[in-house]
Design a protein around this motif. Sequence first.
Motif, PDB file in Angstrom:
ATOM      1  N   ARG A 180       0.894  -1.254   0.159  1.00 16.71           N
ATOM      2  CA  ARG A 180       0.051  -0.063   0.016  1.00 16.71           C
ATOM      3  C   ARG A 180       0.897   1.071  -0.080  1.00 16.71           C
ATOM      4  O   ARG A 180       1.943   1.283   0.255  1.00 16.71           O
ATOM      5  CB  ARG A 180      -0.913   0.230   1.124  1.00 16.71           C
ATOM      6  N   LEU A 191      -0.076  -6.565   0.477  1.00 16.78           N
ATOM      7  CA  LEU A 191      -1.247  -6.792   0.113  1.00 16.78           C
ATOM      8  C   LEU A 191      -1.716  -8.114  -0.104  1.00 16.78           C
ATOM      9  O   LEU A 191      -0.751  -8.814  -0.420  1.00 16.78           O
ATOM     10  CB  LEU A 191      -1.630  -5.814  -1.219  1.00 16.78           C
ATOM     11  N   TYR A 192      -2.953  -8.474  -0.496  1.00 14.84           N
ATOM     12  CA  TYR A 192      -3.376  -9.828  -0.590  1.00 14.84           C
ATOM     13  C   TYR A 192      -2.754 -10.844  -1.311  1.00 14.84           C
ATOM     14  O   TYR A 192      -2.042 -11.705  -0.805  1.00 14.84           O
ATOM     15  CB  TYR A 192      -4.817  -9.764  -0.909  1.00 14.84           C
TER      16      TYR A 192
END
Length: 476
Positions: A180, A191-192
């Motif tokens: 991010r 992030l994912y």
Amino acid sequence: MSVRVRLAPSPTGNLHIGTARTALFNWLFASANKGKFLIRIEDTDKERSKLEYTENILEGLSWLGITWDESPIIQSEYISEHKNAIKKLLDLGLAYRCYATETELELMREEQKNNGLAPKYDNRHRNLSPELENEFKSSGRESVIRFRIEDDSIISWDDLIRGSMYWKGSDLGGDMVIARRAPSDEIGDPLYNLVVVLDDNLMRITHVIRGEDHIANTAKQILLYKALKLTIPTFAHTPLILNSEGRKLSKRDGVTSIIDFKEKGYTSEAMANYMTLLGWSVPEGMTEIFNIKNISQYFRLERVNKSGAKFDWDKLNWINSQVIHNLSNDELLQEITPLWNKNNWKAFNKEWALDLIGLIKPSMTLLVDGVDQSRPFFEKPLLNQDGLNQLNQEGAKAVLKVLLTNLEQTQWDGVDINIAKQLLKVSAESASVKKGLLMKTLRVALLGQLNGPDLLTSWGLLARAKQDKERIKTCL
Ligand code: GLU
């Protein structure tokens, strides 16, 4: 290599039916292969993640009979490992900082739209000159970190449900954000897609079984596995659960979380049974009513459909009624007692309670039916208009009076139903009315309605609880 699969729920809501079905397929696959089923709580969205949701998810899984191996992994505890991997990708030149502002990106997407193109990051900061990069930094611009996705890369895998899968790098939306936005000397929140790869690797996951809405993520994740030189697991993408209109089942369809189904009166066994059939079919010759523990040895991902699974209420209701009918009176009593307790209803004694269960069981579809149908045995019924009309029939009250007198003389304890039969016969004869009239009137007096369970058994139950005479009296 022994099978290790996982469920990776985000604790941002109660256990959703889609997540529960994914859990079930993973659990069945692990059981069928004598492997391990693990849980990872993906709690990196700090604002939306709540402990109560984690609890709800774990409780919901346990309720469905899904057990897990090892303690659940909490994703946020591994953030430094995630950041180290990002650093490594930066060092290898496989990732870079992108300083583009939200406004700039918005403009880019608008232009793409105006030119009839799909929105996609145009990799504009992939090869920034050191001068320009310094300029951005010194002007205080924050940056995200992006992973390079070459347009000409080809990603393919053999999906255990969908077969050969093929994806082009150019269709993945440009270089992917893996951290991010943060000040440019820091690494922002990972992030994912990156985090999942690292955690699945850490947990030594051999098979990733999840919804088909993750297919594009799988393509991106495979590129990350390769970049980080990690072993790529086998993938299987399950069909989505659809509503009757063929759209993804959503909040608008009324029920989405497992707890909603529980409250509506579905048994855990029926839910687990029905959800297994959402996309999977039993081998030929086997019954569709089963306990997941007994079916797991037959579970093969190859038998999972590729197309979406329509949620069918009629079928769920049918399975629930079958499960209820197959329960022993004792088992059903255990399920229903908490519902009776909520109404402060006390059974006369255990034997009585079991007999009441036996009486209502055949007409039950939902557990909550066990409340509606047993209500007249605990609470004095209110007469509806049909009931009042019945009592006002010619000769109705008179014959009921005769019955009451006979009943008082006999002092029937409610056990021997033959005595009740005899009482009906004798009373109808001496009042010179048809037995049918007496039976209907008695039903209204005892249960408040013209329809319902077997009259003699119901009467017996009320007589044992010493409620019958009083109810008859109030109607005279
Ligand atoms: N937290 C993700 C989700 O709930 C996990 C997806 C996955 O299984 O990788 O959709």
